[in-house]
Enzyme design. Structure first.
Site, PDB file in Angstrom:
ATOM      1  N   HIS A  15      42.922  48.432  41.168  1.00 42.64           N
ATOM      2  CA  HIS A  15      42.192  46.882  41.049  1.00 42.64           C
ATOM      3  C   HIS A  15      40.968  47.959  41.815  1.00 42.64           C
ATOM      4  CE1 HIS A  15      43.069  43.593  43.044  1.00 42.64           C
ATOM      5  NE2 HIS A  15      43.072  42.800  42.211  1.00 42.64           N
ATOM      6  N   GLU A  42      40.889  47.974  35.776  1.00 39.99           N
ATOM      7  CA  GLU A  42      40.638  46.800  36.394  1.00 39.99           C
ATOM      8  C   GLU A  42      39.056  46.474  36.822  1.00 39.99           C
ATOM      9  OE1 GLU A  42      40.925  42.381  38.153  1.00 39.99           O
ATOM     10  OE2 GLU A  42      40.450  44.319  39.062  1.00 39.99           O
ATOM     11  N   ASP A  44      36.222  42.518  37.672  1.00 42.31           N
ATOM     12  CA  ASP A  44      35.817  40.767  37.205  1.00 42.31           C
ATOM     13  C   ASP A  44      34.377  41.449  37.115  1.00 42.31           C
ATOM     14  OD1 ASP A  44      38.732  39.885  38.940  1.00 42.31           O
ATOM     15  OD2 ASP A  44      37.472  41.511  39.974  1.00 42.31           O
ATOM     16  N   HIS A  57      33.780  39.753  41.990  1.00 42.32           N
ATOM     17  CA  HIS A  57      35.634  38.959  42.099  1.00 42.32           C
ATOM     18  C   HIS A  57      35.191  37.464  42.492  1.00 42.32           C
ATOM     19  CE1 HIS A  57      39.252  37.407  43.864  1.00 42.32           C
ATOM     20  NE2 HIS A  57      39.505  38.036  42.787  1.00 42.32           N
ATOM     21  N   GLU A 117      38.702  41.733  33.562  1.00 44.83           N
ATOM     22  CA  GLU A 117      38.376  39.966  34.069  1.00 44.83           C
ATOM     23  C   GLU A 117      37.166  39.003  33.997  1.00 44.83           C
ATOM     24  OE1 GLU A 117      40.938  37.246  37.125  1.00 44.83           O
ATOM     25  OE2 GLU A 117      41.045  39.388  37.848  1.00 44.83           O
TER      26      GLU A 117
END
Length: 249
Positions: A15, A42, A44, A57, A117
């Protein structure tokens, strides 16, 4: 039952690069995750005011940089000068916000796979999806493509319209009525769902619709075992210091 889409991604996903072990969404985080054996991360992606895709993020800069205010309103020249590491600890002082291009270069040389993301600024959902998809398609040419995910359906629709071939996943906190139709209508190959909303029946329904299922953010061993037994395809975790990538299979 539709056949499942090709799935080149590993089960364990770090993450924001390295969970809590390094400043999130920085190259230092990706290196830390890979040092623990993680082959996928993962992160952002958002846009600067001049449409440079970069990693962040939050909508604002205050939590993870020495900048202030809305990130989408600032030029990349301003954002590039910010310290994105000191908040996490003095040894990360001077770590910068990475561009999507710098992340792609790191991935090309290290073999890291990515779940990007889409995190649009206010009013930028469609623009973010389209720009990130086009830029990512060029940067990852010849490599395993990143999985583009978002809670924002407008971002996923724009990404689909810009570069249909890039794989997409719909992020969901809850499995509300119509979730399968929404994911399939966006041409997604996966859903990414909060772990508390998933059970074996929901995973089975997704698989029957041709969708893979990932879950966030799974940090406990008991929950990881429960989801693995239920047939989950992948777990996103902060606990990279507790889960080895081959844990639970």
């Amino acid at each position: 039952m539709p056949p499942p889409a090709p799935w080149p991604y590993p089960f364990w996903i770090a993450h924001r690069g390295a969970g809590k072990l390094a400043p999130e969404n920085t190259l230092a985080a990706f290196r830390a995750g890979q040092a623990r054996g993680y082959r996928m991360a993962e992160c952002d992606v958002t846009l600067s005011a001049d449409e440079q895709p970069f990693l962040l993020h939050d909508a604002t800069l205050d939590r993870t940089t020495d900048g202030h205010g809305l990130a989408a309103g600032q030029s990349w020249a301003t954002l590039a000068a910010l310290d994105a590491g000191a908040w996490h600890g003095p040894r990360f002082r001077g770590e910068r916000l990475p561009t999507l291009a710098s992340l792609a270069e790191h991935a090309r040389h290290s073999g890291l796979l990515l779940n990007l993301e889409l995190k649009p600024g206010p009013g930028q959902a469609a623009r973010t999806g389209a720009v990130v998809a086009r830029v990512a398609a060029g940067l990852w040419a010849g490599l395993t493509p990143p999985l583009l995910s978002s809670f924002e359906t407008a971002s996923l629709a724009a990404a689909r319209d810009a570069v249909e071939a890039l794989p997409r996943a719909l992020l969901l906190e809850h499995l509300a009525t119509g979730w399968r139709e929404a994911a399939c209508g966006l041409g997604c190959i996966a859903i990414v769902v909060h772990h508390g909303a998933l059970d074996a029946d929901a995973i089975r329904q997704a698989h029957e619709a041709g969708l893979r299922v990932l879950s966030y953010t799974v940090n406990g061993a008991a929950e990881a075992r429960r989801l693995r037994a239920a047939g989950i395809d992948g777990l996103i975790t902060d606990a990279i210091d507790r889960f080895a990538p081959d844990t639970l299979g």
